[in-house]
Design a protein around this motif. Sequence first.
Motif, PDB file in Angstrom:
ATOM      1  N   ALA A 161       4.002  -8.110  -0.668  1.00  0.00           N
ATOM      2  CA  ALA A 161       4.882  -6.762  -1.492  1.00  0.00           C
ATOM      3  C   ALA A 161       3.959  -6.205  -2.257  1.00  0.00           C
ATOM      4  N   SER A 162       3.069  -6.470  -2.757  1.00  0.00           N
ATOM      5  CA  SER A 162       2.071  -5.337  -3.384  1.00  0.00           C
ATOM      6  C   SER A 162       1.175  -4.416  -2.469  1.00  0.00           C
ATOM      7  N   THR A 163       1.218  -4.745  -1.366  1.00  0.00           N
ATOM      8  CA  THR A 163       0.415  -3.956  -0.629  1.00  0.00           C
ATOM      9  C   THR A 163       0.824  -2.288  -0.375  1.00  0.00           C
TER      10      THR A 163
ATOM     11  N   ASP B 273      -2.110   1.172   3.040  1.00  0.00           N
ATOM     12  CA  ASP B 273      -2.387   0.142   3.756  1.00  0.00           C
ATOM     13  C   ASP B 273      -1.510  -0.411   4.727  1.00  0.00           C
ATOM     14  N   ALA B 274      -0.087  -0.316   4.517  1.00  0.00           N
ATOM     15  CA  ALA B 274       0.756  -0.555   5.511  1.00  0.00           C
ATOM     16  C   ALA B 274       0.804   0.199   6.674  1.00  0.00           C
ATOM     17  N   VAL B 275       0.598   1.591   6.427  1.00  0.00           N
ATOM     18  CA  VAL B 275       0.440   2.367   7.566  1.00  0.00           C
ATOM     19  C   VAL B 275      -0.817   1.844   8.470  1.00  0.00           C
ATOM     20  N   ILE B 276      -1.715   1.720   7.998  1.00  0.00           N
ATOM     21  CA  ILE B 276      -3.170   1.536   8.604  1.00  0.00           C
ATOM     22  C   ILE B 276      -2.831  -0.118   9.419  1.00  0.00           C
TER      23      ILE B 276
ATOM     24  N   ASP C  97       6.103 -13.257   0.607  1.00  0.00           N
ATOM     25  CA  ASP C  97       5.563 -13.710  -0.850  1.00  0.00           C
ATOM     26  C   ASP C  97       4.573 -14.609  -0.608  1.00  0.00           C
ATOM     27  N   GLU C  98       3.848 -15.051  -1.849  1.00  0.00           N
ATOM     28  CA  GLU C  98       2.767 -16.105  -2.004  1.00  0.00           C
ATOM     29  C   GLU C  98       2.955 -17.107  -0.989  1.00  0.00           C
ATOM     30  N   ASN C  99       4.070 -17.741  -0.522  1.00  0.00           N
ATOM     31  CA  ASN C  99       4.432 -18.897  -0.004  1.00  0.00           C
ATOM     32  C   ASN C  99       4.766 -18.550   1.710  1.00  0.00           C
ATOM     33  N   GLN C 100       4.657 -17.161   2.025  1.00  0.00           N
ATOM     34  CA  GLN C 100       5.107 -16.980   3.376  1.00  0.00           C
ATOM     35  C   GLN C 100       6.495 -16.829   3.503  1.00  0.00           C
TER      36      GLN C 100
ATOM     37  N   ALA D 102       1.321   7.201  -1.019  1.00  0.00           N
ATOM     38  CA  ALA D 102       0.143   6.450  -0.419  1.00  0.00           C
ATOM     39  C   ALA D 102      -0.301   5.319  -1.199  1.00  0.00           C
ATOM     40  N   SER D 103      -0.092   5.360  -2.758  1.00  0.00           N
ATOM     41  CA  SER D 103      -0.337   4.335  -3.551  1.00  0.00           C
ATOM     42  C   SER D 103       0.783   3.436  -4.115  1.00  0.00           C
ATOM     43  N   MET D 104       2.151   3.779  -3.381  1.00  0.00           N
ATOM     44  CA  MET D 104       3.249   3.143  -3.796  1.00  0.00           C
ATOM     45  C   MET D 104       3.200   1.765  -3.268  1.00  0.00           C
ATOM     46  N   PRO D 105       3.569   0.632  -3.940  1.00  0.00           N
ATOM     47  CA  PRO D 105       3.689  -0.540  -3.468  1.00  0.00           C
ATOM     48  C   PRO D 105       4.814  -0.847  -2.515  1.00  0.00           C
TER      49      PRO D 105
END
Length: 212
Positions: free
Chosen positions: A91-93, A97-100, A114-117, A139-142
């Motif tokens: 969620a913090s991406t 980076d998501a577009v990439i 989340d951290e537990n997949q 671009a910098s939004m989470p």
Amino acid sequence: MIEFTKRQQEIIEILKKHEPITAEQIAEMLGVSKGTIRSDLAVLVMTGNIEAKPKVGYFLGKKSLNHMERSDWWHTTPVKEIQSVAVTIDASTTVNDAVISLFLEDVGTLVVVDENQLLAGIVSRKDLLKVTLGNAQAASMPIQLVMTKKPKVYTIESDDSVYEAARKLIYYQIDSLPVVKKVNENPLALKVVGRITKTNIVKSLIEVESEA
């Protein structure tokens, strides 16, 4: 492709339930004479949909059996047999980076975990396009500010049928579904184990047809 008459289709249905069966028995079930269905039986035999054995009667031919197998495939094949690997991000991406990731992985949807997949949400090309158009700060939004959150995400379980997956894809007008598994039978904790897309289903159907 030959289109069968209503009576010829009825004969095939009778054989599905009662094979092997004689012409006399078929005629009796249809409420007609044996002579009336002689030409129907001949057409079905010539096209390979039914077969006949002396002193045994009529039974389904390979064409009908193959058709039945293809029809059953939808309902008997579980999603896990044709699913592909889910492309996941946390969620913090950032949107950038998501577009990439979308372009590098050549997918239409990213699954947010989340951290537990565990499933947190999804984000599509359309979502990213909407937020980036005319927004220099996007671009910098989470990604958690852009994604569709879990309660509104349509999912499928790996043991569900391909038919159910296809039904959801068409009904909800979406291109893919996250494949999930309940953790400790908790309906709110869904571990992402894959994804199924319209492309997965079409490719599998083509393979089934080519093997027929």
